[in-house]
Design a protein around this motif. Structure first.
Motif, PDB file in Angstrom:
ATOM      1  N   LEU A  99     -57.670  55.563  -6.301  1.00 35.36           N
ATOM      2  CA  LEU A  99     -56.764  56.720  -6.295  1.00 35.36           C
ATOM      3  C   LEU A  99     -56.338  57.109  -7.708  1.00 35.36           C
ATOM      4  CD1 LEU A  99     -54.565  55.883  -3.180  1.00 35.36           C
ATOM      5  CD2 LEU A  99     -56.421  57.565  -3.356  1.00 35.36           C
ATOM      6  N   LEU A 100     -56.114  56.109  -8.545  1.00 33.31           N
ATOM      7  CA  LEU A 100     -55.773  56.418  -9.942  1.00 33.31           C
ATOM      8  C   LEU A 100     -56.941  57.092 -10.658  1.00 33.31           C
ATOM      9  CD1 LEU A 100     -53.794  53.214 -10.975  1.00 33.31           C
ATOM     10  CD2 LEU A 100     -52.888  55.529 -10.671  1.00 33.31           C
ATOM     11  N   TYR A 101     -58.151  56.621 -10.370  1.00 32.73           N
ATOM     12  CA  TYR A 101     -59.327  57.234 -10.992  1.00 32.73           C
ATOM     13  C   TYR A 101     -59.524  58.661 -10.480  1.00 32.73           C
ATOM     14  CZ  TYR A 101     -63.997  57.931 -12.799  1.00 32.73           C
ATOM     15  OH  TYR A 101     -65.083  58.435 -13.465  1.00 32.73           O
ATOM     16  N   LEU A 102     -59.301  58.880  -9.206  1.00 31.27           N
ATOM     17  CA  LEU A 102     -59.377  60.232  -8.653  1.00 31.27           C
ATOM     18  C   LEU A 102     -58.384  61.154  -9.345  1.00 31.27           C
ATOM     19  CD1 LEU A 102     -60.222  62.390  -6.579  1.00 31.27           C
ATOM     20  CD2 LEU A 102     -58.564  61.375  -5.005  1.00 31.27           C
ATOM     21  N   ALA A 103     -57.158  60.682  -9.520  1.00 38.23           N
ATOM     22  CA  ALA A 103     -56.143  61.491 -10.204  1.00 38.23           C
ATOM     23  C   ALA A 103     -56.549  61.768 -11.651  1.00 38.23           C
ATOM     24  CB  ALA A 103     -54.794  60.783 -10.159  1.00 38.23           C
ATOM     25  N   ALA A 104     -57.088  60.756 -12.322  1.00 38.46           N
ATOM     26  CA  ALA A 104     -57.530  60.949 -13.710  1.00 38.46           C
ATOM     27  C   ALA A 104     -58.666  61.963 -13.785  1.00 38.46           C
ATOM     28  CB  ALA A 104     -57.965  59.617 -14.312  1.00 38.46           C
ATOM     29  N   CYS A 105     -59.607  61.901 -12.849  1.00 37.06           N
ATOM     30  CA  CYS A 105     -60.727  62.857 -12.838  1.00 37.06           C
ATOM     31  C   CYS A 105     -60.232  64.283 -12.611  1.00 37.06           C
ATOM     32  CB  CYS A 105     -61.740  62.484 -11.757  1.00 37.06           C
ATOM     33  SG  CYS A 105     -62.735  61.056 -12.172  1.00 37.06           S
ATOM     34  N   LEU A 106     -59.284  64.440 -11.719  1.00 35.28           N
ATOM     35  CA  LEU A 106     -58.745  65.778 -11.463  1.00 35.28           C
ATOM     36  C   LEU A 106     -58.004  66.324 -12.680  1.00 35.28           C
ATOM     37  CD1 LEU A 106     -57.516  65.324  -7.788  1.00 35.28           C
ATOM     38  CD2 LEU A 106     -59.544  66.553  -8.579  1.00 35.28           C
ATOM     39  N   VAL A 107     -57.258  65.465 -13.354  1.00 41.55           N
ATOM     40  CA  VAL A 107     -56.549  65.896 -14.568  1.00 41.55           C
ATOM     41  C   VAL A 107     -57.544  66.248 -15.669  1.00 41.55           C
ATOM     42  CG1 VAL A 107     -55.041  65.066 -16.430  1.00 41.55           C
ATOM     43  CG2 VAL A 107     -54.419  64.670 -14.050  1.00 41.55           C
ATOM     44  N   ILE A 108     -58.576  65.440 -15.831  1.00 43.54           N
ATOM     45  CA  ILE A 108     -59.597  65.717 -16.845  1.00 43.54           C
ATOM     46  C   ILE A 108     -60.296  67.035 -16.561  1.00 43.54           C
ATOM     47  CG2 ILE A 108     -61.866  64.960 -17.680  1.00 43.54           C
ATOM     48  CD1 ILE A 108     -60.770  62.065 -17.397  1.00 43.54           C
ATOM     49  N   ALA A 109     -60.675  67.261 -15.310  1.00 44.68           N
ATOM     50  CA  ALA A 109     -61.344  68.512 -14.953  1.00 44.68           C
ATOM     51  C   ALA A 109     -60.428  69.701 -15.201  1.00 44.68           C
ATOM     52  CB  ALA A 109     -61.801  68.469 -13.498  1.00 44.68           C
ATOM     53  N   MET A 121     -67.988  77.127 -13.998  1.00 42.59           N
ATOM     54  CA  MET A 121     -67.210  75.970 -14.428  1.00 42.59           C
ATOM     55  C   MET A 121     -66.408  75.370 -13.283  1.00 42.59           C
ATOM     56  SD  MET A 121     -65.937  76.762 -18.310  1.00 42.59           S
ATOM     57  CE  MET A 121     -64.486  77.518 -17.695  1.00 42.59           C
ATOM     58  N   MET A 122     -65.916  76.200 -12.392  1.00 42.91           N
ATOM     59  CA  MET A 122     -65.170  75.685 -11.231  1.00 42.91           C
ATOM     60  C   MET A 122     -66.083  74.840 -10.345  1.00 42.91           C
ATOM     61  SD  MET A 122     -61.955  76.888 -11.189  1.00 42.91           S
ATOM     62  CE  MET A 122     -61.442  77.213  -9.535  1.00 42.91           C
ATOM     63  N   VAL A 123     -67.273  75.346 -10.091  1.00 47.14           N
ATOM     64  CA  VAL A 123     -68.234  74.597  -9.279  1.00 47.14           C
ATOM     65  C   VAL A 123     -68.646  73.321 -10.003  1.00 47.14           C
ATOM     66  CG1 VAL A 123     -70.541  74.665  -8.268  1.00 47.14           C
ATOM     67  CG2 VAL A 123     -69.053  76.649  -8.082  1.00 47.14           C
ATOM     68  N   SER A 124     -68.867  73.410 -11.301  1.00 47.91           N
ATOM     69  CA  SER A 124     -69.255  72.233 -12.083  1.00 47.91           C
ATOM     70  C   SER A 124     -68.168  71.164 -12.051  1.00 47.91           C
ATOM     71  CB  SER A 124     -69.535  72.623 -13.529  1.00 47.91           C
ATOM     72  OG  SER A 124     -70.649  73.458 -13.606  1.00 47.91           O
ATOM     73  N   GLY A 125     -66.932  71.578 -12.165  1.00 48.16           N
ATOM     74  CA  GLY A 125     -65.826  70.618 -12.119  1.00 48.16           C
ATOM     75  C   GLY A 125     -65.728  69.912 -10.780  1.00 48.16           C
ATOM     76  N   VAL A 141     -71.870  68.592 -17.762  1.00 49.58           N
ATOM     77  CA  VAL A 141     -72.113  67.447 -18.653  1.00 49.58           C
ATOM     78  C   VAL A 141     -70.825  67.029 -19.357  1.00 49.58           C
ATOM     79  CG1 VAL A 141     -73.314  66.719 -20.752  1.00 49.58           C
ATOM     80  CG2 VAL A 141     -74.556  67.913 -18.958  1.00 49.58           C
ATOM     81  N   GLY A 142     -70.035  67.990 -19.793  1.00 47.31           N
ATOM     82  CA  GLY A 142     -68.764  67.669 -20.443  1.00 47.31           C
ATOM     83  C   GLY A 142     -67.801  66.951 -19.516  1.00 47.31           C
ATOM     84  N   PHE A 143     -67.660  67.455 -18.297  1.00 44.81           N
ATOM     85  CA  PHE A 143     -66.786  66.813 -17.320  1.00 44.81           C
ATOM     86  C   PHE A 143     -67.254  65.388 -17.042  1.00 44.81           C
ATOM     87  CE2 PHE A 143     -65.991  71.248 -15.430  1.00 44.81           C
ATOM     88  CZ  PHE A 143     -64.814  71.411 -16.149  1.00 44.81           C
ATOM     89  N   VAL A 144     -68.534  65.226 -16.764  1.00 46.33           N
ATOM     90  CA  VAL A 144     -69.072  63.910 -16.423  1.00 46.33           C
ATOM     91  C   VAL A 144     -68.928  62.938 -17.595  1.00 46.33           C
ATOM     92  CG1 VAL A 144     -71.198  62.669 -15.884  1.00 46.33           C
ATOM     93  CG2 VAL A 144     -70.614  64.712 -14.613  1.00 46.33           C
TER      94      VAL A 144
END
Length: 114
Positions: free
Chosen positions: A5-15, A34-38, A98-101
């Motif tokens: 859950l913490l990783y999910l939250a971090a991924c959403l914040v990063i995106a 970009m929305m689809v990529s995120g 690629v940037g998001f990942v």
């Protein structure tokens, strides 16, 4: 479960942060890409994180390697699909993916310990 859950939250914040930064430099067609990529990057990252987390006790490098292969396959498939759908916005779609990942992958080890 807490680490996931913490990783999910971090991924959403990063995106959200990377998307907000890039939003000012792109046009309307690129915004949609970009929305689809995120969204796709978050999904791919969660699957690869789950694989690494599941295998971390005995085969952490195998789990992380499988996650890396998944990321590469997702990029290639996304490139092929995006090339047919968004011919003009292919570069923003792939660069943002690629940037998001990349950024999500860099912070992943922090959450594998939890």
């Amino acid at each position: 479960m807490r680490g996931f859950l913490l990783y999910l939250a971090a991924c959403l914040v990063i995106a959200a942060l990377l998307g907000a930064i890039a939003w000012g430099f792109t046009d309307r067609v690129a915004h949609d890409a970009m929305m689809v990529s995120g969204a796709l990057a978050v999904g791919v990252q969660l699957v690869s994180f789950t694989m690494a987390r599941t295998l971390r006790a005995r085969h952490l490098l195998l789990g992380w390697g499988l996650g890396s292969v998944l990321r590469l396959v997702a990029l290639v498939v996304y490139a092929l699909v995006a090339a047919r759908v968004w011919q003009a916005a292919l570069a923003p779609a792939l660069l943002s993916f690629v940037g998001f990942v990349f950024v999500m992958t860099v912070v992943e080890p922090i959450f594998l310990k939890q």
